[in-house]
Design an enzyme around this catalytic site. Structure first.
Site, PDB file in Angstrom:
ATOM      1  N   THR A   1      -5.220  -7.658  10.728  1.00  0.00           N
ATOM      2  CA  THR A   1      -5.562  -6.371  10.095  1.00  0.00           C
ATOM      3  C   THR A   1      -5.081  -5.185  10.930  1.00  0.00           C
ATOM      4  O   THR A   1      -4.505  -4.240  10.396  1.00  0.00           O
ATOM      5  CB  THR A   1      -7.098  -6.285   9.919  1.00  0.00           C
ATOM      6  OG1 THR A   1      -7.527  -7.421   9.179  1.00  0.00           O
ATOM      7  CG2 THR A   1      -7.500  -5.017   9.187  1.00  0.00           C
TER       8      THR A   1
ATOM      9  N   ARG B   1       2.987  -7.057   9.025  1.00  0.00           N
ATOM     10  CA  ARG B   1       2.388  -5.942   9.786  1.00  0.00           C
ATOM     11  C   ARG B   1       2.959  -5.884  11.196  1.00  0.00           C
ATOM     12  O   ARG B   1       3.234  -4.801  11.718  1.00  0.00           O
ATOM     13  CB  ARG B   1       0.867  -6.096   9.809  1.00  0.00           C
ATOM     14  CG  ARG B   1       0.211  -5.783   8.451  1.00  0.00           C
ATOM     15  CD  ARG B   1      -1.256  -6.163   8.436  1.00  0.00           C
ATOM     16  NE  ARG B   1      -1.929  -5.783   7.196  1.00  0.00           N
ATOM     17  CZ  ARG B   1      -3.087  -6.290   6.791  1.00  0.00           C
ATOM     18  NH1 ARG B   1      -3.718  -7.188   7.527  1.00  0.00           N
ATOM     19  NH2 ARG B   1      -3.644  -5.896   5.659  1.00  0.00           N
TER      20      ARG B   1
ATOM     21  N   LYS C   1       0.836  -1.204   0.000  1.00  0.00           N
ATOM     22  CA  LYS C   1       0.000   0.000   0.000  1.00  0.00           C
ATOM     23  C   LYS C   1       0.874   1.259   0.000  1.00  0.00           C
ATOM     24  O   LYS C   1       2.097   1.178   0.219  1.00  0.00           O
ATOM     25  CB  LYS C   1      -0.923  -0.032   1.225  1.00  0.00           C
ATOM     26  CG  LYS C   1      -1.922  -1.196   1.199  1.00  0.00           C
ATOM     27  CD  LYS C   1      -2.827  -1.171   2.429  1.00  0.00           C
ATOM     28  CE  LYS C   1      -3.751  -2.364   2.460  1.00  0.00           C
ATOM     29  NZ  LYS C   1      -4.651  -2.351   3.642  1.00  0.00           N
TER      30      LYS C   1
ATOM     31  N   ARG D   1      -1.520 -14.681   3.596  1.00  0.00           N
ATOM     32  CA  ARG D   1      -2.324 -14.019   4.641  1.00  0.00           C
ATOM     33  C   ARG D   1      -1.662 -14.200   6.009  1.00  0.00           C
ATOM     34  O   ARG D   1      -1.635 -13.285   6.827  1.00  0.00           O
ATOM     35  CB  ARG D   1      -3.748 -14.600   4.684  1.00  0.00           C
ATOM     36  CG  ARG D   1      -4.639 -14.174   3.534  1.00  0.00           C
ATOM     37  CD  ARG D   1      -5.097 -12.738   3.628  1.00  0.00           C
ATOM     38  NE  ARG D   1      -6.062 -12.507   4.692  1.00  0.00           N
ATOM     39  CZ  ARG D   1      -6.733 -11.368   4.833  1.00  0.00           C
ATOM     40  NH1 ARG D   1      -6.551 -10.354   3.995  1.00  0.00           N
ATOM     41  NH2 ARG D   1      -7.576 -11.204   5.824  1.00  0.00           N
TER      42      ARG D   1
ATOM     43  N   ASN E   1      -1.665  -0.105   7.122  1.00  0.00           N
ATOM     44  CA  ASN E   1      -1.109  -1.385   7.571  1.00  0.00           C
ATOM     45  C   ASN E   1      -0.289  -2.073   6.481  1.00  0.00           C
ATOM     46  O   ASN E   1      -0.198  -3.289   6.427  1.00  0.00           O
ATOM     47  CB  ASN E   1      -2.219  -2.286   8.133  1.00  0.00           C
ATOM     48  CG  ASN E   1      -3.323  -2.527   7.126  1.00  0.00           C
ATOM     49  OD1 ASN E   1      -3.217  -2.121   5.974  1.00  0.00           O
ATOM     50  ND2 ASN E   1      -4.377  -3.184   7.553  1.00  0.00           N
TER      51      ASN E   1
ATOM     52  N   TYR F   1     -11.974  -2.379  -2.969  1.00  0.00           N
ATOM     53  CA  TYR F   1     -12.512  -2.544  -1.614  1.00  0.00           C
ATOM     54  C   TYR F   1     -14.045  -2.535  -1.615  1.00  0.00           C
ATOM     55  O   TYR F   1     -14.656  -2.136  -0.620  1.00  0.00           O
ATOM     56  CB  TYR F   1     -11.956  -1.448  -0.690  1.00  0.00           C
ATOM     57  CG  TYR F   1     -10.582  -1.785  -0.146  1.00  0.00           C
ATOM     58  CD1 TYR F   1     -10.326  -2.995   0.495  1.00  0.00           C
ATOM     59  CD2 TYR F   1      -9.530  -0.875  -0.250  1.00  0.00           C
ATOM     60  CE1 TYR F   1      -9.071  -3.306   0.995  1.00  0.00           C
ATOM     61  CE2 TYR F   1      -8.260  -1.181   0.255  1.00  0.00           C
ATOM     62  CZ  TYR F   1      -8.057  -2.397   0.878  1.00  0.00           C
ATOM     63  OH  TYR F   1      -6.808  -2.706   1.393  1.00  0.00           O
TER      64      TYR F   1
ATOM     65  N   HIS G   1      -1.803  -5.416   1.395  1.00  0.00           N
ATOM     66  CA  HIS G   1      -3.067  -6.123   1.190  1.00  0.00           C
ATOM     67  C   HIS G   1      -2.775  -7.492   0.611  1.00  0.00           C
ATOM     68  O   HIS G   1      -1.838  -7.636  -0.186  1.00  0.00           O
ATOM     69  CB  HIS G   1      -3.958  -5.367   0.195  1.00  0.00           C
ATOM     70  CG  HIS G   1      -5.028  -6.236  -0.393  1.00  0.00           C
ATOM     71  ND1 HIS G   1      -6.231  -6.471   0.241  1.00  0.00           N
ATOM     72  CD2 HIS G   1      -5.059  -6.972  -1.532  1.00  0.00           C
ATOM     73  CE1 HIS G   1      -6.952  -7.306  -0.499  1.00  0.00           C
ATOM     74  NE2 HIS G   1      -6.258  -7.620  -1.579  1.00  0.00           N
TER      75      HIS G   1
ATOM     76  N   GLU H   1      -9.434  -9.979  -7.775  1.00  0.00           N
ATOM     77  CA  GLU H   1      -8.440  -8.907  -7.635  1.00  0.00           C
ATOM     78  C   GLU H   1      -7.355  -8.992  -8.708  1.00  0.00           C
ATOM     79  O   GLU H   1      -6.892  -7.968  -9.212  1.00  0.00           O
ATOM     80  CB  GLU H   1      -7.840  -8.961  -6.223  1.00  0.00           C
ATOM     81  CG  GLU H   1      -8.875  -8.568  -5.167  1.00  0.00           C
ATOM     82  CD  GLU H   1      -8.509  -8.972  -3.746  1.00  0.00           C
ATOM     83  OE1 GLU H   1      -7.392  -9.504  -3.536  1.00  0.00           O
ATOM     84  OE2 GLU H   1      -9.344  -8.767  -2.841  1.00  0.00           O
TER      85      GLU H   1
HETATM   86  N1  LIG Z   1     -12.203  -0.217  11.569  1.00  0.00           N
HETATM   87  C1  LIG Z   1     -11.372   0.234  10.627  1.00  0.00           C
HETATM   88  N2  LIG Z   1     -10.967   1.529  10.642  1.00  0.00           N
HETATM   89  C2  LIG Z   1     -10.146   2.009   9.701  1.00  0.00           C
HETATM   90  N3  LIG Z   1      -9.646   1.271   8.679  1.00  0.00           N
HETATM   91  C3  LIG Z   1     -10.006  -0.018   8.626  1.00  0.00           C
HETATM   92  C4  LIG Z   1     -10.885  -0.611   9.585  1.00  0.00           C
HETATM   93  N4  LIG Z   1     -11.057  -1.918   9.267  1.00  0.00           N
HETATM   94  C5  LIG Z   1     -10.322  -2.121   8.147  1.00  0.00           C
HETATM   95  N5  LIG Z   1      -9.687  -0.987   7.777  1.00  0.00           N
HETATM   96  C6  LIG Z   1      -8.816  -0.813   6.601  1.00  0.00           C
HETATM   97  O1  LIG Z   1      -9.458  -1.456   5.507  1.00  0.00           O
HETATM   98  C7  LIG Z   1      -8.632  -2.503   5.009  1.00  0.00           C
HETATM   99  C8  LIG Z   1      -9.514  -3.645   4.571  1.00  0.00           C
HETATM  100  O2  LIG Z   1     -10.062  -4.247   5.720  1.00  0.00           O
HETATM  101  P1  LIG Z   1     -10.225  -5.841   5.821  1.00  0.00           P
HETATM  102  O3  LIG Z   1     -11.226  -6.094   6.868  1.00  0.00           O
HETATM  103  O4  LIG Z   1     -10.445  -6.393   4.454  1.00  0.00           O
HETATM  104  O5  LIG Z   1      -8.802  -6.283   6.392  1.00  0.00           O
HETATM  105  P2  LIG Z   1      -7.652  -7.132   5.710  1.00  0.00           P
HETATM  106  O6  LIG Z   1      -8.246  -8.173   4.815  1.00  0.00           O
HETATM  107  O7  LIG Z   1      -6.718  -7.569   6.776  1.00  0.00           O
HETATM  108  O8  LIG Z   1      -6.891  -6.023   4.854  1.00  0.00           O
HETATM  109  P3  LIG Z   1      -6.692  -5.981   3.272  1.00  0.00           P
HETATM  110  O9  LIG Z   1      -8.039  -6.242   2.626  1.00  0.00           O
HETATM  111  O10 LIG Z   1      -6.178  -4.585   2.989  1.00  0.00           O
HETATM  112  O11 LIG Z   1      -5.718  -7.061   2.971  1.00  0.00           O
HETATM  113  C9  LIG Z   1      -7.671  -2.821   6.145  1.00  0.00           C
HETATM  114  O12 LIG Z   1      -6.472  -3.400   5.718  1.00  0.00           O
HETATM  115  C10 LIG Z   1      -7.443  -1.465   6.744  1.00  0.00           C
HETATM  116  O13 LIG Z   1      -6.521  -0.709   5.926  1.00  0.00           O
HETATM  117 MG   LIG Z   2      -9.452  -7.680   3.154  1.00  0.00          MG
END
Ligand SMILES: Nc1ncnc2c1ncn2[C@@H]1O[C@H](COP(=O)(O)OP(=O)(O)OP(=O)(O)O)[C@@H](O)[C@H]1O
Ligand SMILES: [Mg+2]
Length: 160
Positions: free
Chosen positions: A93, A104, A11, A87, A124, A51, A127, A138
Site C-alpha cells: 500500500t 507501485r 486511480k 494484488r 499510489n 472505500y 486499486h 466492487e
Molecule cells: N495511513 C494512510 N494515510 C493516507 N492514505 C492512506 C492510508 N492508508 C491507506 N491509505 C489510502 O487508502 C487506500 C486504501 O487503503 P487499503 O488499506 O485498502 O490499502 P490497499 O488495499 O493497498 O489499497 P486499495 O484498497 O486502494 O487497493 C490506499 O490505497 C491509500 O490510497
Molecule cells: Mg484496499
C-alpha cells in the site's frame, strides 16, 4: 487452479501521469483477460461506497476527495488466481514499501517523489480487490450486473 475475476482501478494519479497503457500492459503480459473496462469519474457516493471499509478512519475524507479528483480507469480482469496475482503485481500500500517489480514500486517514485520523501500513502496509482468478497462487491458497484465481455478468448488462451 481457480479462475477468478478481480476489480482493478487505475486511480486519478495514474491517469493524470499517463501510466494507463503501461499498467494495463503488465496485466495483459501476465495472461489476464480484460472482461470489462471503462473510464469513469467517481461520484462522492460511489467513492464513499467503494472505500466503505475505511469509513471513520482519519484518512477517509481525503481518500474520497482524492478518488473523485479526476477520472479513473475501471477494469474487470480474469485469470487463474487473478485476485491474489493482481494484488502481488500491485505491491504494498505504501509506495515507499512497495517492492521493485511491482506497479507501485516501479512507478510511484517517478515524478513527485520517493527520493524527495514527499510522497505519502495516498497517491499510489492503483486499486485491486483484496478478496473474492471484495471483488464481487466492487465489480457489482462499478459495473452493475453486467457480465462484461465473456464472448471472446485471448488468442493465447491455450497456453495458460
Ligand atoms: N495511513 C494512510 N494515510 C493516507 N492514505 C492512506 C492510508 N492508508 C491507506 N491509505 C489510502 O487508502 C487506500 C486504501 O487503503 P487499503 O488499506 O485498502 O490499502 P490497499 O488495499 O493497498 O489499497 P486499495 O484498497 O486502494 O487497493 C490506499 O490505497 C491509500 O490510497
Ligand atoms: Mg484496499
Amino acid at each position: 487452479m481457480t479462475t477468478e475475476t478481480t476489480f482493478v482501478m487505475i486511480k486519478p494519479d495514474g491517469v493524470k501521469r499517463a501510466l494507463t497503457g503501461q499498467i494495463i500492459d503488465r496485466f495483459e503480459r501476465c495472461g489476464l483477460t480484460v472482461r470489462d473496462m471503462k473510464m469513469a469519474r467517481a461520484s462522492q457516493t460511489l467513492a464513499e461506497e467503494h472505500y466503505a471499509e475505511h469509513k471513520g478512519k482519519s484518512f477517509f475524507e481525503p481518500l474520497v476527495n482524492f478518488l473523485t479528483s479526476g477520472p479513473v480507469i475501471a477494469m474487470a480482469l480474469e485469470g487463474a488466481e487473478a485476485i491474489g496475482v493482481v494484488r502481488k503485481m500491485v505491491g504494498a500500500t505504501q509506495p515507499k514499501e512497495a517492492a521493485p517489480g511491482t506497479i507501485r514500486g516501479d512507478f510511484c517514485h517517478m515524478g513527485y517523489d520517493r527520493a524527495a520523501e514527499v510522497i505519502g500513502t495516498m497517491p499510489n496509482l492503483i486499486h485491486a480487490s483484496d478478496s473474492p468478497e471484495s471483488a464481487a462487491r466492487e465489480l457489482a458497484l462499478w459495473f452493475g450486473d453486467s457480465e462484461g465481455f465473456k464472448d471472446y478468448s485471448r488468442c493465447d488462451a491455450e497456453l495458460f
